[in-house]
Design a protein around this motif. Structure first.
Motif, PDB file in Angstrom:
ATOM      1  N   GLY A 142      -0.974   1.532  12.274  1.00  0.00           N
ATOM      2  CA  GLY A 142      -1.735   2.173  11.389  1.00  0.00           C
ATOM      3  C   GLY A 142      -2.724   1.790  10.464  1.00  0.00           C
ATOM      4  O   GLY A 142      -3.204  -0.022  11.130  1.00  0.00           O
ATOM      5  N   ILE A 143      -3.149   1.634   9.470  1.00  0.00           N
ATOM      6  CA  ILE A 143      -4.231   0.689   8.565  1.00  0.00           C
ATOM      7  C   ILE A 143      -3.828   0.358   6.997  1.00  0.00           C
ATOM      8  O   ILE A 143      -2.599   0.813   6.709  1.00  0.00           O
ATOM      9  N   THR A 144      -3.912  -0.645   7.581  1.00  0.00           N
ATOM     10  CA  THR A 144      -2.964  -1.683   5.835  1.00  0.00           C
ATOM     11  C   THR A 144      -4.904  -1.734   5.720  1.00  0.00           C
ATOM     12  O   THR A 144      -6.085  -2.327   5.424  1.00  0.00           O
ATOM     13  N   ARG A 145      -4.586  -0.669   3.727  1.00  0.00           N
ATOM     14  CA  ARG A 145      -6.207  -1.124   3.054  1.00  0.00           C
ATOM     15  C   ARG A 145      -5.469  -1.754   1.988  1.00  0.00           C
ATOM     16  O   ARG A 145      -4.340  -1.966   1.185  1.00  0.00           O
ATOM     17  N   ILE A 146      -6.550  -2.974   2.191  1.00  0.00           N
ATOM     18  CA  ILE A 146      -6.112  -4.118   0.671  1.00  0.00           C
ATOM     19  C   ILE A 146      -7.165  -4.227   0.007  1.00  0.00           C
ATOM     20  O   ILE A 146      -9.012  -4.252   0.035  1.00  0.00           O
ATOM     21  N   ASP A 147      -7.391  -4.450  -1.708  1.00  0.00           N
ATOM     22  CA  ASP A 147      -8.437  -3.928  -2.167  1.00  0.00           C
ATOM     23  C   ASP A 147      -8.395  -5.175  -2.873  1.00  0.00           C
ATOM     24  O   ASP A 147      -7.457  -6.374  -3.631  1.00  0.00           O
ATOM     25  N   LEU A 148      -9.592  -6.390  -2.454  1.00  0.00           N
ATOM     26  CA  LEU A 148      -9.954  -8.324  -2.774  1.00  0.00           C
ATOM     27  C   LEU A 148      -9.969  -8.255  -4.305  1.00  0.00           C
ATOM     28  O   LEU A 148     -10.106  -8.619  -4.141  1.00  0.00           O
ATOM     29  N   GLU A 149      -9.722  -6.958  -5.353  1.00  0.00           N
ATOM     30  CA  GLU A 149     -10.506  -7.906  -6.515  1.00  0.00           C
ATOM     31  C   GLU A 149      -8.785  -7.626  -7.865  1.00  0.00           C
ATOM     32  O   GLU A 149      -8.373  -8.452  -7.734  1.00  0.00           O
ATOM     33  N   SER A 150      -8.372  -6.869  -6.886  1.00  0.00           N
ATOM     34  CA  SER A 150      -7.270  -6.435  -7.509  1.00  0.00           C
ATOM     35  C   SER A 150      -5.698  -6.928  -6.544  1.00  0.00           C
ATOM     36  O   SER A 150      -5.004  -7.192  -7.048  1.00  0.00           O
ATOM     37  N   TYR A 151      -5.797  -7.004  -5.346  1.00  0.00           N
ATOM     38  CA  TYR A 151      -4.587  -6.938  -3.865  1.00  0.00           C
ATOM     39  C   TYR A 151      -3.909  -5.786  -4.010  1.00  0.00           C
ATOM     40  O   TYR A 151      -2.848  -6.231  -3.375  1.00  0.00           O
ATOM     41  N   ARG A 152      -4.284  -5.655  -4.200  1.00  0.00           N
ATOM     42  CA  ARG A 152      -4.002  -4.168  -4.089  1.00  0.00           C
ATOM     43  C   ARG A 152      -4.005  -3.627  -2.659  1.00  0.00           C
ATOM     44  O   ARG A 152      -4.291  -3.233  -1.522  1.00  0.00           O
ATOM     45  N   THR A 153      -2.149  -3.272  -2.258  1.00  0.00           N
ATOM     46  CA  THR A 153      -2.466  -3.183  -1.020  1.00  0.00           C
ATOM     47  C   THR A 153      -1.050  -2.183  -0.317  1.00  0.00           C
ATOM     48  O   THR A 153      -0.249  -1.604  -1.247  1.00  0.00           O
ATOM     49  N   ASP A 154      -2.071  -1.086   0.419  1.00  0.00           N
ATOM     50  CA  ASP A 154      -1.489   0.086   0.874  1.00  0.00           C
ATOM     51  C   ASP A 154      -1.459   0.570   2.450  1.00  0.00           C
ATOM     52  O   ASP A 154      -3.103  -0.109   2.871  1.00  0.00           O
TER      53      ASP A 154
END
Length: 560
Positions: A496-508
């Motif tokens: 699948g796909i891992t989405r990472i917010d580079l501001e908060s480093y939240r990983t989904d």
């Protein structure tokens, strides 16, 4: 040579501690804080490769393994173009990323490679190599027509060609033979020198194709920034093509570089061409130095200058100094140095008075490869050969260096467009980690990436359950930087796909029903193609993470 002392090195002895997992598929690991190699150059054997040789020792030279996971996909700002992969196919699906509408476009037989661009005065254009009919199809996606086939113009190309290279302005395409890709069984292998220049006209009647005879066994094709010149690098030399001047089939003679084939062997030659085509620089595994070359013009003869260095360069890159003057970076892994060549001073000097390059001692990094940040102000230094590498950050203006250890071997490095974050993709070590493995060993024997904040040196290792096969960087509607990593796995739960917010480093993590094959961005959405006989693409909204899947487009079906 001049050896310049750098400002005091900021050297991180341990990784910054990491937080807990922020989301589904990516698991942030804890910091081992111990047993970490300090970045010395004695651990090349960790990666299973021979130690890099000293330039003068006669040992076998070990090249770096540079890999790019950000791949070229056939998209414009509005459309995704996907060739029908079924046998005896003759269509390309034009998928509108704005409203998810699908239109099958008839082209030639067996479409394989697609390139796309937005072209001034013409609109969105796709070029399709149709290997079954030895044609390139030009699709004018924005042309108003009664039937889809009226958007298509077919031009004949040699049956051997198997790859496409598109100029930056989208108006010229080179169809050529990539020796690393298989040839069709019914094609001739007697000549690997055939290529075709395709020129886009303002109207379909003005489109043209010209057959070219060029260098054999092409390694790479580079275009100038304005799209007016192409440089073809291959086994028999380098061809320079003024794209707008070609008006008939022709033989393209190689540039008269006069480089010794024993010093610059064609099979191991890296070339970098300046954005304006004014000069190029070359390196090889047989010469402890670099060659600067200015091609001939109507007003001046060619200029060649050889610059000797302390070791064989493992990488070369072009950059601009703060005053706008061009320079060359050469990484000298075996002497732990970075050489900086002044292009104008070197090319203007007499052959017997070539100026010495500026040499920076970077012994606390492992300078096998160099990657410039998009803003051109810093360069990342690293090697792909060791298990526990150092990642160096060199400020080109100040010539100041910082270095940080990473947890695992580097497979690929990508930098965000704002030059703030690097995404380091690691190479999973062979075998399995023991059940009682410490965090460092666990990370090395699993797929993973490290998010690296370039300004502060903060590192966030992320374990991935599947193999990272592709990644894209984009922004949400508020300008927050995001990275999407495509993961492949035989286990359906981990593909699948891992989405990472580079501001908060939240990983989904978002699982997919089928194995993902290609990743890209279109119309403010991330799309991922998946293995499917009938065709399947999932679109992910970058802001809301909502998903929509388009399937059956190879059979002209609909939307899930």
């Amino acid at each position: 040579m001049k050896i310049k002392s750098l400002p005091p090195l900021l050297f991180a002895l341990a990784l910054t501690a990491c937080g807990a997992d922020d989301g589904g598929g990516g698991l942030a690991t804890d910091d081992p804080n111990g047993g970490y190699n300090n970045g010395g150059s004695d651990n090349y054997a960790d990666a299973g490769a021979a130690a890099p040789s000293d330039a003068g020792s006669g040992d076998v030279f070990v090249p770096e393994e540079e890999e790019f996971l950000v791949r070229e996909v056939a998209t414009t700002s509005a459309y995704v173009f996907v060739p029908n992969s079924s046998e005896e196919s003759n269509t390309v699906a034009k998928i509108d990323g704005r409203d998810f509408s699908i239109e099958p476009i008839p082209v030639g037989q067996e479409p394989t490679v697609v390139r796309a661009a937005s072209v001034d005065g013409v609109g969105d254009v796709a070029y399709v190599l149709c290997e079954g009919s030895s044609t390139v199809a030009i699709i004018r996606a924005d042309m108003e027509v009664d039937r889809p086939e009226q958007q298509v113009n077919l031009l004949t190309v040699p049956e051997e060609v198997n790859s496409l290279a598109l100029s930056p302005d989208g108006r010229h395409l080179l169809a050529y033979i990539d020796p690393d890709k298989p040839l069709r069984a019914d094609t001739s292998v007697a000549s690997l020198q055939a290529a075709t220049l395709v020129r886009l006209g303002d109207e379909p009647k003005d489109d043209a194709a010209y057959e070219l005879s060029v260098t054999r066994l092409i390694d790479e094709i580079e275009f100038t920034e304005d799209g007016e010149q192409a440089f073809i690098v291959g086994r028999e030399g380098i061809n320079r093509i003024y794209l707008n001047d070609v008006d008939a089939d022709r033989f393209v003679p190689p540039l008269p570089l006069d480089l010794s084939q024993t010093v610059f062997p064609p099979k191991d030659l890296e070339i970098e061409v300046s954005a304006d085509g004014d000069f190029l620089v070359a390196r090889s595994s047989e010469f402890a130095g670099a060659a600067l070359y200015r091609p001939p013009t109507d007003a001046a003869e060619a200029t060649l200058r050889l610059v000797e260095l302390s070791a064989i360069p493992t990488d070369i890159d072009l950059f601009l100094e703060e005053d706008g003057s061009p320079g060359v970076l050469a990484t000298l892994r075996d002497s732990d140095e970075l050489a900086i060549l002044d292009v104008e001073a070197t090319l203007e000097a007499a052959e017997d008075a070539v100026p010495e390059p500026e040499i920076l001692a970077v012994s606390d990094t492992q300078p096998g490869l160099a990657q410039l940040t998009p803003d051109g102000e810093q360069v990342l230094l690293y090697t792909s050969l060791v298990t526990t590498p150092m990642l160096g950050v060199l400020d080109l203006g100040e010539r100041a260096l910082r270095a940080y250890p990473l947890r695992n071997q580097i497979r690929s490095v990508a930098v965000s467009n704002d030059s703030d974050t690097a995404v380091v993709v690691h190479r999973k070590q062979e075998g399995q980690a023991p059940s009682d493995a410490d965090p460092l060993t666990f990370f090395q024997y699993n797929h993973g990436i490290t998010l690296f904040d370039i300004e502060t040196g903060y590192r966030r290792p992320v374990v991935l359950q599947g193999e990272p096969a592709d990644l894209v960087m984009t922004q949400d509607g508020e300008g927050n930087a995001l990275v999407f990593v495509m993961q492949q796995s035989p286990d359906p739960d981990f593909r699948g796909i891992t989405r990472i917010d580079l501001e908060s480093y939240r990983t989904d993590f978002f699982s997919l029903a089928r194995q993902p094959t290609q990743l890209g961005v279109v119309a403010g959405k991330v799309f991922v193609s998946q293995e499917s006989e009938e065709g399947r693409i999932t679109f992910i909204d970058v802001a809301t993470s909502s998903q929509r899947t388009v399937s059956g487009y190879e059979l002209n079906a609909g939307i899930d």
